[in-house]
Design an enzyme around this catalytic site. Structure first.
Site, PDB file in Angstrom:
ATOM      1  N   ASN A 104       0.604  -1.283   0.019  1.00 26.86           N
ATOM      2  CA  ASN A 104       0.151   0.854  -0.193  1.00 26.86           C
ATOM      3  C   ASN A 104       0.620   1.338  -0.184  1.00 26.86           C
ATOM      4  O   ASN A 104       1.689   1.881   0.531  1.00 26.86           O
ATOM      5  CB  ASN A 104      -0.811   0.023   0.991  1.00 26.86           C
ATOM      6  CG  ASN A 104      -1.714  -0.809   1.372  1.00 26.86           C
ATOM      7  OD1 ASN A 104      -2.946  -1.674  -0.228  1.00 26.86           O
ATOM      8  ND2 ASN A 104      -2.739  -1.202   2.012  1.00 26.86           N
ATOM      9  N   LYS A 183      -5.752   5.498  -5.761  1.00 28.57           N
ATOM     10  CA  LYS A 183      -6.320   4.462  -4.882  1.00 28.57           C
ATOM     11  C   LYS A 183      -5.842   4.353  -3.263  1.00 28.57           C
ATOM     12  O   LYS A 183      -5.919   4.186  -1.786  1.00 28.57           O
ATOM     13  CB  LYS A 183      -5.293   2.710  -5.127  1.00 28.57           C
ATOM     14  CG  LYS A 183      -5.035   1.876  -3.710  1.00 28.57           C
ATOM     15  CD  LYS A 183      -6.156   1.000  -3.924  1.00 28.57           C
ATOM     16  CE  LYS A 183      -6.599  -0.282  -2.967  1.00 28.57           C
ATOM     17  NZ  LYS A 183      -5.080  -0.897  -3.189  1.00 28.57           N
TER      18      LYS A 183
END
Length: 303
Positions: A104, A183
């Site tokens: 991430n 994202k």
């Protein structure tokens, strides 16, 4: 130049939910899978999707010295565990190796670069919603139209094609920075808000939680633009629609980590927004507030 034949070994550094899912796509096309380290040893991986399970054999190694040939490595440990797998990263650092970073955040290449001198680093943006249920086992839920975004270059295109052959829905992106920041909008909302409330991802459909999420995203859009991402308010709205359409029962990695008493991955998410905002002189009070709350949870869980 790196190659990606079906005989090329795949090394999983971080055999959690994402690592297992990506490895399953490579295994489906015939790649041998090697699991690097970890607390639990298992001889096969099992992915369940829509109630149907598939399994593939894996090799488990415990010593980085056992990685002796070029590989495609999947780095899927949580961002805050990157230092802990430094020996494995150095082991796969071969001029003919590819290192696919499936973590991430928006600092992927910078996070891995201190350990990789020769291999090709390939950042990615992961959209899979996966829940690890046991060592080597995970339940896969797909959201939207793309599972994994990769750079639009020769190596990224080769990986995308290989994964697509293994039924992973991939895209190649000329502007991966904007994709990554887009994202990040979902990660800095769904992850901390599910961890703070203890609820699954359906909490994002709550109107008041949705309002908080929009404030978090609005600040991050300004920061992302300052950092060179082509973000607009529409990216935030699309992110909200995506979050509010995830399948019933979906969860987040931060919620799972809090429930399990594991360290939380907030520094690579909200922390990255706050750090970038500081570099550009931008005030982000809502993100600072969320960061303080999640850090307080972390401190309580560790105490």
């Amino acid at each position: 130049m790196t190659t990606h034949s079906n005989s090329r070994p795949i090394a999983i550094i971080g055999a959690g939910a994402i690592g297992l899912s990506l490895a399953s796509a490579f295994a489906r096309t015939g790649h041998p899978i090697t699991v690097c380290g970890g607390r639990n040893s298992f001889g096969r991986i099992e992915i369940t999707e829509n109630g149907i399970s598939e399994t593939w054999p894996v090799r488990h190694v415990t010593d980085p010295a056992e990685i002796v040939e070029p590989v495609t490595a999947i780095v899927a440990v949580k961002a805050h565990h990157t230092d802990a797998v430094a020996d494995w990263l150095r082991a796969v650092d071969h001029s003919e190796s590819t290192v696919l970073v499936a973590q991430n955040g928006v600092e992927l290449s910078d996070r891995i670069a201190p350990y990789i001198a020769a291999a090709q680093i390939v950042p990615s943006v992961v959209y899979l919603n996966v829940e690890r249920t046991a060592p080597g086992r995970a339940v896969l839920r797909r959201v939207g139209d793309v599972d994994l975004a990769l750079p639009d270059d020769e190596v990224g295109a080769a990986l995308a094609a290989d994964l697509r052959a293994g039924l992973m829905r991939t895209s190649t992106e000329a502007d991966l920075k904007t994709v990554a920041w887009s994202k990040l909008l979902t990660n800095i909302t769904a992850n901390p808000l599910t961890a703070l409330t203890g609820r699954r991802a359906d909490v994002m459909r709550d109107p008041e939680i949705g309002n908080i999420a929009r404030q978090i995203m609005a600040e991050a859009v300004v920061v992302g633009r300052a950092d060179g991402a082509a973000l607009t308010d529409q990216h935030a709205e699309r992110a909200m629609r995506w979050l509010q359409s995830v399948p019933e029962g979906s969860t987040t990695s931060m919620r799972q980590d809090r429930l399990a008493g594991r360290p939380l991955e907030f520094d690579a998410l909200t922390g990255a927004v706050v750090r970038t905002a500081e570099r550009h002189g931008i005030d982000v009070p809502v993100n600072r507030f969320v960061l303080a709350l999640v850090a307080a949870i972390q401190a309580e869980d560790i105490a």
